[in-house]
Design a protein around this motif. Structure first.
Motif, short mmCIF file in Angstrom:
data_model
loop_
_atom_site.label_atom_id
_atom_site.label_comp_id
_atom_site.label_asym_id
_atom_site.label_seq_id
_atom_site.Cartn_x
_atom_site.Cartn_y
_atom_site.Cartn_z
N ARG A 88 41.13 -52.16 24.66
CA ARG A 88 41.04 -53.48 25.31
C ARG A 88 40.67 -54.54 24.27
NH1 ARG A 88 40.38 -55.31 30.76
NH2 ARG A 88 39.83 -57.50 30.65
N PHE A 89 39.76 -54.21 23.38
CA PHE A 89 39.38 -55.15 22.32
C PHE A 89 40.59 -55.45 21.43
CE2 PHE A 89 37.85 -55.95 17.99
CZ PHE A 89 37.07 -57.07 18.22
N ALA A 90 41.37 -54.42 21.11
CA ALA A 90 42.57 -54.62 20.27
C ALA A 90 43.58 -55.52 20.99
CB ALA A 90 43.21 -53.28 19.93
N ARG A 91 43.77 -55.31 22.29
CA ARG A 91 44.68 -56.17 23.05
C ARG A 91 44.20 -57.62 23.04
NH1 ARG A 91 44.61 -51.81 26.74
NH2 ARG A 91 43.22 -52.91 28.15
N TRP A 149 44.12 -55.39 9.05
CA TRP A 149 42.87 -55.47 8.27
C TRP A 149 41.78 -56.16 9.09
CZ3 TRP A 149 40.56 -59.92 5.90
CH2 TRP A 149 39.51 -59.62 5.03
N GLY A 150 42.10 -57.30 9.69
CA GLY A 150 41.11 -58.04 10.47
C GLY A 150 40.68 -57.29 11.71
N LEU A 151 41.63 -56.65 12.39
CA LEU A 151 41.30 -55.91 13.61
C LEU A 151 40.41 -54.72 13.30
CD1 LEU A 151 41.64 -55.23 16.61
CD2 LEU A 151 43.71 -54.00 16.01
N LYS A 152 40.73 -53.97 12.27
CA LYS A 152 39.92 -52.79 11.95
C LYS A 152 38.51 -53.19 11.54
CE LYS A 152 43.59 -49.56 10.90
NZ LYS A 152 44.25 -48.75 9.90
N ARG A 153 38.39 -54.28 10.81
CA ARG A 153 37.05 -54.76 10.44
C ARG A 153 36.24 -55.17 11.66
NH1 ARG A 153 36.86 -59.43 6.27
NH2 ARG A 153 34.98 -59.82 7.43
N PHE A 159 32.45 -51.45 17.46
CA PHE A 159 32.42 -50.06 17.93
C PHE A 159 32.20 -49.12 16.74
CE2 PHE A 159 35.40 -52.48 20.58
CZ PHE A 159 34.79 -52.37 21.81
N PRO A 160 30.99 -49.07 16.19
CA PRO A 160 30.79 -48.27 14.97
C PRO A 160 30.95 -46.76 15.18
CG PRO A 160 28.70 -49.12 15.79
CD PRO A 160 29.78 -49.72 16.64
N ASN A 161 30.74 -46.26 16.39
CA ASN A 161 30.79 -44.81 16.60
C ASN A 161 32.10 -44.32 17.20
OD1 ASN A 161 28.12 -44.70 15.73
ND2 ASN A 161 27.35 -45.09 17.78
N ASP A 162 33.01 -45.23 17.54
CA ASP A 162 34.27 -44.83 18.16
C ASP A 162 35.35 -44.63 17.10
OD1 ASP A 162 33.15 -44.94 20.65
OD2 ASP A 162 33.84 -46.98 21.08
N LYS A 165 41.44 -44.53 14.85
CA LYS A 165 42.73 -44.02 14.39
C LYS A 165 43.85 -44.54 15.29
CE LYS A 165 45.12 -39.88 13.05
NZ LYS A 165 45.14 -38.45 12.98
N GLY A 166 44.90 -45.06 14.68
CA GLY A 166 46.05 -45.55 15.42
C GLY A 166 45.90 -46.94 15.99
N LEU A 167 44.75 -47.57 15.78
CA LEU A 167 44.50 -48.88 16.37
C LEU A 167 45.37 -49.96 15.74
CD1 LEU A 167 42.63 -50.05 18.52
CD2 LEU A 167 41.08 -50.72 16.70
N GLY A 168 45.59 -49.89 14.44
CA GLY A 168 46.41 -50.88 13.75
C GLY A 168 47.85 -50.85 14.23
N PHE A 169 48.42 -49.66 14.36
CA PHE A 169 49.80 -49.55 14.84
C PHE A 169 49.91 -49.98 16.29
CE2 PHE A 169 53.50 -47.23 16.48
CZ PHE A 169 54.46 -47.78 15.65
N TYR A 170 48.88 -49.67 17.09
CA TYR A 170 48.87 -50.11 18.49
C TYR A 170 48.91 -51.64 18.57
CZ TYR A 170 47.01 -50.97 23.17
OH TYR A 170 46.82 -51.42 24.45
N ALA A 171 48.13 -52.30 17.71
CA ALA A 171 48.10 -53.77 17.70
C ALA A 171 49.42 -54.35 17.22
CB ALA A 171 46.95 -54.25 16.82
N VAL A 172 50.01 -53.75 16.20
CA VAL A 172 51.29 -54.24 15.68
C VAL A 172 52.38 -54.09 16.73
CG1 VAL A 172 53.10 -53.76 13.98
CG2 VAL A 172 50.73 -53.91 13.26
N ARG A 173 52.38 -52.96 17.40
CA ARG A 173 53.39 -52.74 18.45
C ARG A 173 53.25 -53.79 19.56
NH1 ARG A 173 52.37 -47.49 21.20
NH2 ARG A 173 51.31 -48.84 22.67
#
Length: 195
Positions: A88-91, A149-153, A159-162, A165-173
């Motif tokens: 949800r944060f990535a969206r 880069w910005g999203l992962k940072r 969410f330091p403990n979550d 993986k795959g979050l960058g590609f999810y955001a790009v898609r």
């Protein structure tokens, strides 16, 4: 002579009813419960055709819940790929920013059509179309890098403990889709900070 005294009758405690050795071990159901159980057996499918119809109806109801969740953002009924606070944060992060990738497909389509239609009349147009293609590809690559880069940072901070993986590609898609056609629907306005 055979008379009972009052003290004897007061001390005798009535014995608890003993279960019969051949009894069923449970109370008899009420008429209402028995009729409900009998009617429930009629509702069960009697053959394969009815079972398939029941299954289709269940799938239709689940699909309707999922479609409604895609419109409202209800996390309970979203598909597994869209669930969770990190997704949800990535969206929200993607929906809050302007992106070159969002407009890349329409721009490249218009540029290629102009190049095909008018390149025979204007020879310099073919070179301009090729240059514009190259500029768009470089802009898409830069936007891709800055987004991931910005999203992962930001996600690592929030969410330091979550796992991310795959979050960058999810955001790009998600970014590659035009904003009005994104599913789940955007919940933040452009320029608004993601929650």
């Amino acid at each position: 002579m055979f008379r009972r005294t009052k003290s004897e009758t007061a001390t005798t405690v009535p014995a608890e009813p003993q279960a019969k050795p051949g009894g069923k071990g449970r109370p008899t159901p009420t008429r209402k419960e028995a009729e409900a159980a009998r009617k429930a057996t009629f509702k069960q499918p009697r053959n394969r055709k009815e079972a398939a119809a029941v299954r289709r109806e269940k799938v239709r109801i689940e699909r309707a819940k999922m479609q409604d969740a895609m419109r409202t953002g209800d996390d309970r009924y979203l598909p597994a790929a869209e669930k969770g606070p990190v997704r949800r944060f990535a969206r929200d992060y993607v929906d809050a920013r302007w992106s070159v990738m969002e407009f890349a497909l329409p721009v490249l389509l218009v540029v290629s059509l102009v190049g095909v239609v008018f390149s025979a009349q204007f020879l310099w147009l073919a070179g301009a179309v090729n240059l514009l293609f190259l500029v768009m590809i470089l802009a898409i690559a830069a936007d891709w890098f800055l987004l991931t880069w910005g999203l992962k940072r930001a996600a690592a901070r929030k969410f330091p403990n979550d796992p991310l993986k795959g979050l960058g590609f999810y955001a790009v898609r998600r970014t590659m889709q035009m904003r009005r056609w994104r599913m789940p629907k955007p919940m933040v306005k452009r320029g608004e900070k993601p929650s």
